[in-house]
Motif scaffolding. Structure first.
Motif, short mmCIF file in Angstrom:
data_model
loop_
_atom_site.label_atom_id
_atom_site.label_comp_id
_atom_site.label_asym_id
_atom_site.label_seq_id
_atom_site.Cartn_x
_atom_site.Cartn_y
_atom_site.Cartn_z
N THR A 126 0.82 -1.22 0.00
CA THR A 126 0.00 0.00 0.00
C THR A 126 0.84 1.26 0.00
OG1 THR A 126 -0.15 -0.11 2.42
CG2 THR A 126 -1.94 -1.11 1.14
N ALA A 127 2.07 1.20 0.52
CA ALA A 127 2.91 2.39 0.57
C ALA A 127 4.36 1.99 0.81
CB ALA A 127 2.45 3.34 1.68
N VAL A 128 5.25 2.85 0.35
CA VAL A 128 6.69 2.69 0.60
C VAL A 128 7.21 4.03 1.14
CG1 VAL A 128 8.96 2.24 -0.39
CG2 VAL A 128 6.96 0.98 -1.23
N VAL A 138 8.18 -0.87 3.88
CA VAL A 138 7.12 -1.29 2.96
C VAL A 138 5.90 -1.66 3.79
CG1 VAL A 138 6.47 -2.89 1.13
CG2 VAL A 138 8.86 -2.15 1.36
N SER A 139 4.76 -1.02 3.51
CA SER A 139 3.52 -1.30 4.23
C SER A 139 2.59 -2.12 3.35
CB SER A 139 2.83 0.01 4.63
OG SER A 139 3.65 0.77 5.49
N ALA A 141 -1.33 -4.29 2.82
CA ALA A 141 -2.76 -4.13 3.08
C ALA A 141 -3.21 -4.87 4.34
CB ALA A 141 -3.56 -4.61 1.87
N ASP A 142 -2.43 -5.86 4.80
CA ASP A 142 -2.80 -6.60 6.01
C ASP A 142 -2.26 -5.93 7.27
OD1 ASP A 142 -0.11 -7.12 5.82
OD2 ASP A 142 -0.29 -9.29 5.59
N ASN A 143 -1.82 -4.66 7.12
CA ASN A 143 -1.34 -3.85 8.24
C ASN A 143 0.00 -4.30 8.80
OD1 ASN A 143 -3.60 -2.06 8.25
ND2 ASN A 143 -4.80 -3.61 9.35
N THR A 144 0.74 -5.11 8.03
CA THR A 144 2.10 -5.45 8.41
C THR A 144 3.08 -4.59 7.65
OG1 THR A 144 2.27 -7.17 6.72
CG2 THR A 144 1.44 -7.84 8.90
N THR A 145 4.31 -4.56 8.11
CA THR A 145 5.37 -3.81 7.43
C THR A 145 6.66 -4.63 7.43
OG1 THR A 145 6.12 -2.70 9.45
CG2 THR A 145 4.41 -1.57 8.14
N VAL A 146 7.53 -4.32 6.47
CA VAL A 146 8.90 -4.83 6.50
C VAL A 146 9.83 -3.67 6.22
CG1 VAL A 146 8.29 -7.17 5.77
CG2 VAL A 146 8.90 -5.47 4.06
N TRP A 158 1.50 -0.23 -12.27
CA TRP A 158 1.00 0.61 -11.18
C TRP A 158 1.86 0.42 -9.94
CZ3 TRP A 158 -1.90 3.98 -13.40
CH2 TRP A 158 -2.57 3.63 -14.57
N SER A 159 3.16 0.41 -10.16
CA SER A 159 4.15 0.17 -9.10
C SER A 159 3.94 1.08 -7.89
CB SER A 159 5.55 0.39 -9.66
OG SER A 159 6.52 0.37 -8.64
N ARG A 160 3.99 0.48 -6.70
CA ARG A 160 3.96 1.24 -5.46
C ARG A 160 5.36 1.68 -5.04
NH1 ARG A 160 -0.99 3.10 -3.55
NH2 ARG A 160 -2.61 1.54 -3.92
N VAL A 161 6.36 1.09 -5.67
CA VAL A 161 7.74 1.48 -5.36
C VAL A 161 8.15 2.70 -6.18
CG1 VAL A 161 10.15 0.69 -5.27
CG2 VAL A 161 8.28 -0.91 -4.78
N ARG A 162 7.63 2.83 -7.40
CA ARG A 162 8.04 3.90 -8.31
C ARG A 162 7.99 5.30 -7.69
NH1 ARG A 162 4.20 3.92 -12.14
NH2 ARG A 162 5.05 2.15 -13.26
N PRO A 163 6.95 5.66 -6.91
CA PRO A 163 6.90 7.03 -6.38
C PRO A 163 8.08 7.44 -5.52
CG PRO A 163 4.73 6.01 -6.23
CD PRO A 163 5.69 4.93 -6.64
#
Length: 377
Positions: A126-128, A138-139, A141-146, A158-163
């Motif tokens: 969902t977000a980086v 890295v976030s 949709a299941d509310n976990t992060t790494v 539709w890369s979420r990393v590109r931004p």
């Protein structure tokens, strides 16, 4: 939680990278939004080119396994007009260098070549967020992060990393595609099977066309291509299978029945695939700890090069990281400069095949293009 290499996206590019890293003893973790490997169809046939897709599989140590996936006879090409008249018929004489393989089988081959647990399914990003010192959170949709020490965006258009690297976003190309399938065609749809022939069919007219491929097991896989403004497919419910089928079939009214049946007799609900592209020459300034590959980096209209380039991007990035242990920035810089150059070369060499198919002079414009290519071969 940190991993040496964090890859977002289990498409062909991301998996090729993971495999080449594995060959060189470098661990990687891949996060994929899809819930399972077989959650959806993985597209149709791919022709892998010697100097890109096949070279990537050589680097991955999988070229022999790849040879087992080749569908013989599929490098045949046929061009028709809307009445079903055959204008060009090029059989597969066995001398071609771009063998056709099922995309799904190719992806499964790559998955099978990785250690168990490498790919984490059902992890939609969902977000980086940049944390500094080249690290990124890295976030999901299941509310976990790494937290990634080295982050690779192989997550497509539709890369979420590109931004993190670029403000570029895909723009509609002016063409949409509707995907259909006919199963057991020789028995249930013999006229359509005969029309498609042994390999690929291009049935074309100005502003529209049918691209059909004979896959394994008697399956005919078709893309109905339409040159349309974006509101053509946004002003109704495209998930309504009957409505979408009727709307597309209307565009091919009066065409030969064996051709229109590729749309109207589909054994699966039609799937709308609008074509989007990133700006030509897309690139970015170096940002520590993160990069992109494949469509996330250089999304173009279909030109036969997309999957091949993505796989080569992954293989070359994997080799660069192996060649610069402990110096990821040097590896990422080398990867990006080489990838930008490859993408630019493909853009410069683009013969406009995709738009030529359905331009104002179709099908004769494509005939001229293919005849010239055949003479140059």
């Amino acid at each position: 939680m940190t991993t040496p290499v964090t890859i977002i996206g289990a498409g062909l590019g991301g998996l090729t990278l993971a495999r080449v890293l594995h060959v060189h003893g470098i661990p990687a973790t891949v996060y994929e939004a899809e819930p399972a490997p077989n959650a959806r169809r993985q597209g149709g046939l791919l022709d892998l080119h010697p100097h890109s897709g096949q070279a990537a599989l050589e680097a991955a140590g999988l070229i022999e396994e790849f040879h087992k996936l080749i569908l013989p006879g599929r490098e045949a090409y046929r061009v028709m007009d809307q009445a079903g008249n055959v204008l060009l018929d090029l059989p597969d004489d066995g001398t071609g260098q771009r063998p056709e393989v099922p995309r799904g089988a190719l992806r499964q081959m790559l998955l099978d070549s990785l250690p168990a647990g490498t790919v984490h399914w059902g992890r939609k990003v969902t977000a980086v967020q940049a944390l500094g010192d080249g690290r990124h959170q890295v976030s999901f949709a299941d509310n976990t992060t790494v937290v990634a020490d080295l982050l690779i965006g192989a997550d497509g258009a539709w890369s979420r990393v590109r931004p993190v690297l670029s403000q570029a976003t895909p723009e509609y190309f002016g063409v949409c595609s509707v995907e259909t399938f006919l199963f057991d065609a020789e028995t249930l749809h013999p006229a359509s099977a005969k029309a498609v022939g042994a390999g690929s069919l291009f049935a074309l007219a100005p502003g529209r066309g049918l691209l059909a491929h004979r896959e394994g097991g008697g399956t005919l896989h078709t893309y109905a291509q339409l040159k349309k403004p974006q509101d053509w497919f946004t002003d109704f419910d495209a998930t309504d299978a009957a409505a979408l089928t009727a709307r597309v079939a209307k565009e091919f009214d009066g065409w030969a029945p064996a051709l229109t049946a590729l749309i109207t007799d589909s054994n699966t609900p039609p799937a709308l695939r609008p074509i989007f592209t990133l700006p030509a020459g897309h690139r970015w300034d170096r940002v520590p700890g993160v990069t992109l590959l494949g469509d996330a980096a250089h999304l173009r209209a279909p030109n036969g090069e997309g999957a091949n380039l993505a796989m080569l991007d992954g293989a070359e990035l994997g080799r660069a990281l192996a060649a610069h242990p402990g110096d990821a920035e040097t590896a990422l810089c080398a990867h990006e400069q080489a990838m930008f150059a490859r993408a630019a070369a493909v853009e410069a060499d683009d013969d406009g095949f995709y738009t030529t198919m359905i331009d104002d002079h179709a099908p004769h414009s494509l005939l001229a293009l293919m005849t010239d290519a055949e003479q140059d071969a």
